[in-house]
Scaffold this motif. Sequence first.
Motif, mmCIF file in Angstrom:
data_model
loop_
_atom_site.group_PDB
_atom_site.id
_atom_site.type_symbol
_atom_site.label_atom_id
_atom_site.label_comp_id
_atom_site.label_asym_id
_atom_site.label_seq_id
_atom_site.Cartn_x
_atom_site.Cartn_y
_atom_site.Cartn_z
ATOM 1 N N THR A 200 87.643 39.263 41.198
ATOM 2 C CA THR A 200 88.137 40.077 40.091
ATOM 3 C C THR A 200 88.904 39.234 39.074
ATOM 4 O O THR A 200 88.871 39.516 37.873
ATOM 5 C CB THR A 200 89.036 41.203 40.616
ATOM 6 N N GLY A 201 89.586 38.181 39.554
ATOM 7 C CA GLY A 201 90.230 37.266 38.612
ATOM 8 C C GLY A 201 89.223 36.529 37.751
ATOM 9 O O GLY A 201 89.478 36.261 36.568
ATOM 10 N N PHE A 202 88.081 36.211 38.335
ATOM 11 C CA PHE A 202 87.028 35.564 37.559
ATOM 12 C C PHE A 202 86.472 36.522 36.505
ATOM 13 O O PHE A 202 86.238 36.133 35.354
ATOM 14 C CB PHE A 202 85.921 35.096 38.501
ATOM 15 N N VAL A 203 86.279 37.789 36.882
ATOM 16 C CA VAL A 203 85.824 38.786 35.906
ATOM 17 C C VAL A 203 86.871 38.945 34.802
ATOM 18 O O VAL A 203 86.537 39.124 33.622
ATOM 19 C CB VAL A 203 85.543 40.122 36.613
ATOM 20 N N ARG A 204 88.139 38.883 35.169
ATOM 21 C CA ARG A 204 89.209 38.981 34.168
ATOM 22 C C ARG A 204 89.096 37.860 33.134
ATOM 23 O O ARG A 204 89.254 38.091 31.930
ATOM 24 C CB ARG A 204 90.567 38.927 34.861
ATOM 25 N N SER A 205 88.835 36.633 33.600
ATOM 26 C CA SER A 205 88.687 35.523 32.653
ATOM 27 C C SER A 205 87.481 35.732 31.747
ATOM 28 O O SER A 205 87.498 35.340 30.571
ATOM 29 C CB SER A 205 88.562 34.200 33.414
ATOM 30 N N PRO A 343 97.093 42.135 44.391
ATOM 31 C CA PRO A 343 96.699 41.439 43.158
ATOM 32 C C PRO A 343 95.399 41.945 42.557
ATOM 33 O O PRO A 343 95.168 41.769 41.350
ATOM 34 C CB PRO A 343 96.570 39.976 43.613
ATOM 35 N N VAL A 344 94.558 42.576 43.367
ATOM 36 C CA VAL A 344 93.330 43.152 42.819
ATOM 37 C C VAL A 344 93.672 44.247 41.804
ATOM 38 O O VAL A 344 92.992 44.404 40.778
ATOM 39 C CB VAL A 344 92.449 43.699 43.957
ATOM 40 N N LEU A 345 94.752 45.005 42.067
ATOM 41 C CA LEU A 345 95.171 46.039 41.127
ATOM 42 C C LEU A 345 95.562 45.433 39.783
ATOM 43 O O LEU A 345 95.245 45.982 38.718
ATOM 44 C CB LEU A 345 96.338 46.837 41.718
ATOM 45 N N ASN A 346 96.277 44.306 39.821
ATOM 46 C CA ASN A 346 96.646 43.614 38.584
ATOM 47 C C ASN A 346 95.406 43.219 37.794
ATOM 48 O O ASN A 346 95.334 43.429 36.569
ATOM 49 C CB ASN A 346 97.492 42.388 38.929
ATOM 50 N N ASN A 347 94.414 42.644 38.489
ATOM 51 C CA ASN A 347 93.186 42.244 37.799
ATOM 52 C C ASN A 347 92.446 43.446 37.214
ATOM 53 O O ASN A 347 91.895 43.378 36.105
ATOM 54 C CB ASN A 347 92.277 41.476 38.755
ATOM 55 N N ILE A 348 92.439 44.550 37.953
ATOM 56 C CA ILE A 348 91.739 45.744 37.460
ATOM 57 C C ILE A 348 92.414 46.283 36.202
ATOM 58 O O ILE A 348 91.746 46.673 35.228
ATOM 59 C CB ILE A 348 91.685 46.811 38.568
ATOM 60 N N MET A 350 94.185 44.590 34.014
ATOM 61 C CA MET A 350 93.924 43.684 32.897
ATOM 62 C C MET A 350 92.475 43.773 32.429
ATOM 63 O O MET A 350 92.197 43.707 31.221
ATOM 64 C CB MET A 350 94.268 42.250 33.303
ATOM 65 N N ILE A 351 91.534 43.942 33.368
ATOM 66 C CA ILE A 351 90.134 44.109 32.968
ATOM 67 C C ILE A 351 89.979 45.374 32.137
ATOM 68 O O ILE A 351 89.279 45.391 31.099
ATOM 69 C CB ILE A 351 89.232 44.149 34.221
ATOM 70 N N ALA A 352 90.641 46.472 32.564
ATOM 71 C CA ALA A 352 90.569 47.717 31.796
ATOM 72 C C ALA A 352 91.211 47.549 30.421
ATOM 73 O O ALA A 352 90.705 48.073 29.414
ATOM 74 C CB ALA A 352 91.250 48.838 32.575
ATOM 75 N N THR A 353 92.328 46.806 30.348
ATOM 76 C CA THR A 353 93.014 46.599 29.067
ATOM 77 C C THR A 353 92.135 45.836 28.084
ATOM 78 O O THR A 353 91.960 46.248 26.921
ATOM 79 C CB THR A 353 94.326 45.848 29.297
ATOM 80 N N PHE A 354 91.567 44.724 28.523
ATOM 81 C CA PHE A 354 90.722 43.936 27.622
ATOM 82 C C PHE A 354 89.389 44.631 27.352
ATOM 83 O O PHE A 354 88.796 44.439 26.284
ATOM 84 C CB PHE A 354 90.512 42.538 28.200
ATOM 85 N N GLY A 355 88.925 45.421 28.314
ATOM 86 C CA GLY A 355 87.731 46.224 28.038
ATOM 87 C C GLY A 355 87.997 47.249 26.941
ATOM 88 O O GLY A 355 87.137 47.491 26.072
ATOM 89 N N VAL A 392 102.331 47.195 38.283
ATOM 90 C CA VAL A 392 101.564 47.957 39.271
ATOM 91 C C VAL A 392 101.416 47.158 40.558
ATOM 92 O O VAL A 392 101.528 47.700 41.667
ATOM 93 C CB VAL A 392 100.187 48.335 38.681
ATOM 94 N N GLN A 393 101.180 45.862 40.434
ATOM 95 C CA GLN A 393 101.026 45.020 41.620
ATOM 96 C C GLN A 393 102.284 45.032 42.472
ATOM 97 O O GLN A 393 102.207 45.100 43.708
ATOM 98 C CB GLN A 393 100.703 43.597 41.182
ATOM 99 N N ALA A 394 103.467 44.968 41.856
ATOM 100 C CA ALA A 394 104.719 44.954 42.618
ATOM 101 C C ALA A 394 105.052 46.330 43.181
ATOM 102 O O ALA A 394 105.442 46.462 44.349
ATOM 103 C CB ALA A 394 105.856 44.448 41.732
ATOM 104 N N LEU A 395 104.899 47.381 42.375
ATOM 105 C CA LEU A 395 105.248 48.723 42.844
ATOM 106 C C LEU A 395 104.312 49.206 43.946
ATOM 107 O O LEU A 395 104.699 50.064 44.753
ATOM 108 C CB LEU A 395 105.222 49.709 41.674
ATOM 109 N N ALA A 396 103.107 48.675 43.999
ATOM 110 C CA ALA A 396 102.169 49.089 45.048
ATOM 111 C C ALA A 396 102.638 48.664 46.434
ATOM 112 O O ALA A 396 102.120 49.174 47.439
ATOM 113 C CB ALA A 396 100.783 48.518 44.767
ATOM 114 N N MET A 397 103.605 47.750 46.514
ATOM 115 C CA MET A 397 104.114 47.309 47.816
ATOM 116 C C MET A 397 105.109 48.299 48.422
ATOM 117 O O MET A 397 105.344 48.281 49.635
ATOM 118 C CB MET A 397 104.799 45.945 47.669
ATOM 119 N N LEU A 398 105.716 49.157 47.595
ATOM 120 C CA LEU A 398 106.775 50.034 48.094
ATOM 121 C C LEU A 398 106.307 51.008 49.178
ATOM 122 O O LEU A 398 107.001 51.186 50.186
ATOM 123 C CB LEU A 398 107.400 50.794 46.920
ATOM 124 N N PRO A 399 105.151 51.672 49.039
ATOM 125 C CA PRO A 399 104.730 52.566 50.134
ATOM 126 C C PRO A 399 104.541 51.841 51.462
ATOM 127 O O PRO A 399 104.861 52.404 52.526
ATOM 128 C CB PRO A 399 103.410 53.153 49.617
#
Length: 719
Positions: A200-205, A343-348, A350-355, A392-399
């Motif tokens: 997903t990081g590669f797709v982000r680039s 970290p996959v959530l972070n990439n998703i 960013m992919i949605a943002t640039f999309g 989102v990546q950091a807050l996803a750890m709380l649950p």
Amino acid sequence: MNAPYDGDRGQGVGSGAAPSGGMPPAPTQQGQVPPPQSAPDPYVQDAYAYDPYRSQDLSAQDPVTEALYDRSAHPPPPPGTYAEQPPLYQQPVAQQYAPDPRIWAQTPPPEPEGPSRHLPYGDDARTTQFVGVDDLVTQAGEELPEQDAFAHLYRDQQQAGPLAPAGPEPAPAPKPAGRASSLMKSSAVMAAGTLVSRLTGFVRSLVITAALGAALLGDTFTIALTLPTMIYILTVGGGLNSVFVPQLVRSMKDDEDGGEAYANRLLTLVMVALGTIVALAVVGAPLLIQLMSPTIGNDTAANSVAVTFARYCLPTIFFMGVHVVMGQILNARGKFGAMMWTPVLNNIVMIATFGLFIWVYGTSAESHMGVQTIPHDGVRLLGIGTLLGLVVQALAMLPYLRETGFRFRPRFDWKGHGLGKTVKLAKWTVMFVLANQAGVIVVTRLATAAGKQSGRNGAGFLAYSNAQLIWGMPQAIITVSVMAALLPRISRAAHDNDPGAVRDDISQGLRNSAVAIVPVAFAFLALGVPMCTLLYASSGIQAAQSMGFILMAFALGLIPYSVQYVVLRGFYAYEDTRTPFYNTVIVAAVNAAVSAACYVVLPARWAVVGMAAAYGLAYAVGVGVAWRRLRTRLGGDLDGAHVLRTYARLCLAAVPAAVVGGAVGFGLLKFLGEGAGGSVVALVVGGGVLLGIFFVAAKRMRIEELNAMVGMVRGRLGR
């Protein structure tokens, strides 16, 4: 009665006794004179001297007192109590698998099967299961029932009525998998999360390049995105990963509260430190941009866009550190998946943002957007999306933390709890990071300057970063996976002071990874242009081809880069972090010096291509230094001849494959066009030809590592 044994010794009828200690004379015929006495034979002169009964029971040798001898009070020794004398001058029995001193490293003898099997480092053959990476992934989802050794003690309490008649014992109910199954499952979850995160990081680039292009605008965002990671690693990240995390795990095992107080202190300290760093970085963003790239800092429009991007991206430093600490708290409590998958959530995001940016403004090839024409709303959209991804990546750890029972309560009682001592332990790691990042800063400054001077798309820092991302993926997937299976063995052998085992495992890691790394490196060299044209065609054919040339320059450096990774594991196994630091200093210095020379000597269009080649050259120098030091550490031998022979044979098989495959791919690219369609055909056909020729040549050379890999693949496929 029994006559004494000496009374009959050597006597014939009517003859005298033989001389003491001699043999009885041979009977002579009448009229012959017996031969003169010769010297006694030393091998038989005492043949009759040893009399065990004489030394044990003297009265039994006296015929007068024998009748009065009380054998019930003095019984003779039982038969078989006197061991036979070993025969003289007998050769020892030859071992079945005797070592041959003429051979340096010969095949070890086969170990016996069953519980008597000898295993190194204290393992028990009855309880030890050896698995590889494939087994970890394959067996991860299998829930094996755990046998309860004490079930029979409570079976009578589970019966409501009278005891049942004796019969076959019922099978125990399935229970959760044991520790080994849990470990395999955790390892598979972590490996899958890392792989998906990289993909997903590669797709982000890809979408970043499609949205902003590979010219100055793309460089400004790439530098702004790189700044938070660089500052985090320089300030907190290095020490946090190498020193604080082991202390955290130790406190969770030893402290009465399970390490919760220490974790709260550490998390509070990290949050305060990172909050201060973020505030200073946001205020000093213009200075940071000027430090990273004077070319962008001196351009008014580019500097304005870069500073705006940076002030959106720099707060992510805070969430990076919080994410790492919370992830390590979960790891210490047996929850491994969250840190690898969030970290996959972070990439998703960013992919949605640039999309969304592409949907509104179009791709860079369509809009021809630059630092002067990018709208403020577009900059704000990309900045907020980048920051939101880390949040989102950091807050996803709380649950996950709440599920483990951990509750965060800020604690500021830092003094006297070992936090200061752990800071001192991180000095070598921090210096390691400083040396590495110093080289990155030099290359960043030179690449952005060369990109602007060339006036071409795909000749700057963004192109360098994209090509390096493709180039590093085989190392992260292949070499790291191979060493993941060998690292426990290397560490155990180093702990047991067995340099021979460390040497053999490092040699195995180098040769096994080379089977895949060497052909991939030559594939990058032969097919780098169609590969990048296919992936980055949305940024323009010119930019994609320029990135392809940079990838070709990176290509062969993948081999020393992979070797360096394996060799440094030997130092880490001996808990030596100083030598890797010095080695990194050498690599960074060579990389910076050669990159500067490329910037001065080569035309601006090819300067970044030369910098990519300098990166591999720097690691080749680093491998030479690290190899010599590790060889000295292991007693002067690192199986160099075997390793070098394997790499040489693989390279000899890859050279004709790369030449023919590259020629086929280049011809198809010219014939079908340089767009995405022609690149697909050129990449598939050229890659197939390359792999086919390489496989045939390697089989003819009888490269044993390749044969082993093919056998493993066939075994997995059931053929």
